[in-house]
Design a protein around this motif. Structure first.
Motif, mmCIF file in Angstrom:
data_model
loop_
_atom_site.group_PDB
_atom_site.id
_atom_site.type_symbol
_atom_site.label_atom_id
_atom_site.label_comp_id
_atom_site.label_asym_id
_atom_site.label_seq_id
_atom_site.Cartn_x
_atom_site.Cartn_y
_atom_site.Cartn_z
ATOM 1 N N UNK A 1 0.877 -1.412 -0.107
ATOM 2 C CA UNK A 1 -0.168 0.206 -0.056
ATOM 3 C C UNK A 1 0.802 1.218 0.084
ATOM 4 N N UNK A 2 1.874 1.337 0.773
ATOM 5 C CA UNK A 2 2.935 2.326 0.745
ATOM 6 C C UNK A 2 3.441 2.568 -0.651
ATOM 7 N N UNK A 3 3.766 1.513 -1.239
ATOM 8 C CA UNK A 3 4.430 1.622 -2.548
ATOM 9 C C UNK A 3 3.424 2.197 -3.574
ATOM 10 N N UNK A 4 2.092 1.611 -3.495
ATOM 11 C CA UNK A 4 1.378 2.036 -4.491
ATOM 12 C C UNK A 4 0.990 3.549 -4.043
ATOM 13 N N UNK A 5 1.001 3.941 -2.837
ATOM 14 C CA UNK A 5 0.710 5.482 -2.507
ATOM 15 C C UNK A 5 1.763 6.242 -3.244
ATOM 16 N N UNK A 6 2.963 5.928 -3.092
ATOM 17 C CA UNK A 6 4.063 6.554 -3.901
ATOM 18 C C UNK A 6 4.075 6.633 -5.288
ATOM 19 N N UNK A 7 3.497 5.518 -5.947
ATOM 20 C CA UNK A 7 3.514 5.538 -7.330
ATOM 21 C C UNK A 7 2.214 6.390 -8.085
ATOM 22 N N UNK A 8 1.324 6.681 -7.234
ATOM 23 C CA UNK A 8 0.049 7.231 -7.673
ATOM 24 C C UNK A 8 0.143 8.636 -7.312
ATOM 25 N N UNK A 9 1.455 9.091 -6.810
ATOM 26 C CA UNK A 9 1.538 10.676 -6.494
ATOM 27 C C UNK A 9 2.390 11.139 -7.869
#
Length: 146
Positions: free
Chosen positions: A138-146
Motif C-alpha cells: 500500500x505504501x508503494x502504491x501510494x508513492x507510485x500514484x503521486x
C-alpha cells in the motif's frame, strides 16, 4: 531468483560461502561479528593485555585510550552505512520487526571512500510479516500514484 540477480553471480544467501552467509547483492562472503561462543586462548591473551593496559592507564580518558589501542593494534575504522538512512530503514522504521546486524561487506562508495554495508537479518511472526507486506504494498502504491 531473478535473471538480473544471476548476472552478478548472486546465489542463495543461505547457501553461504566458505561456511559464511553470502551477500545477496554480490555473492561474496559476509564478514560476521565476533563469535563469543568460540573464544580461543589467543583471544583471551589479547583481552588480558587490553585489561592490563586499562589498569595501567586508568586516568587516561576513554576516547584517548581507544585511539591508543587503534594505533597499537593497527586498526582502521571504516564507517558503517546506517540502517535508518536506507530505503529499508525508512520503510520499516514504524514496524515491529526484530532486526540484527549479522555481519558486513566492505565496498567503496561514490566518493571513493570505504564503507561497511551491514548484512541485516530480520524476524517476525509469519502472520505479522503477511500484514507487513500488505502495508508495504500500500505504501508503494501510494508513492507510485503521486
Amino acid at each position: 531468483m531473478a535473471e538480473e540477480e544471476k548476472k552478478y553471480g548472486v546465489k542463495e544467501p543461505n547457501e553461504g560461502t566458505e561456511g559464511k552467509v553470502a551477500s545477496n547483492m554480490t555473492g561474496e562472503a559476509i564478514d560476521g561479528l565476533y563469535d563469543y561462543g568460540n573464544i580461543t586462548d589467543s583471544d583471551k591473551l589479547l583481552v588480558k593485555e587490553i585489561i592490563d593496559l586499562l589498569r595501567e592507564r586508568d586516568q587516561v580518558p576513554c576516547g584517548m585510550f581507544a585511539e591508543e589501542l587503534k594505533t597499537k593494534f593497527q586498526l582502521v575504522e571504516i564507517p558503517i552505512k546506517k540502517i535508518e538512512d536506507s530505503v529499508w530503514g525508512q520503510l520499516t522504521k514504524d514496524e515491529r520487526l526484530g532486526q540484527s546486524i549479522q555481519g558486513f561487506r566492505q565496498v567503496t562508495d561514490e566518493k571513493g571512500e570505504k564503507i561497511r554495508v551491514p548484512h541485516v537479518g530480520f524476524s517476525a511472526d509469519l502472520d505479522y510479516l503477511d500484514e507487513f507486506v500488505n502495508r508495504l504494498v500500500k505504501k508503494i502504491e501510494g508513492i507510485k500514484s503521486k
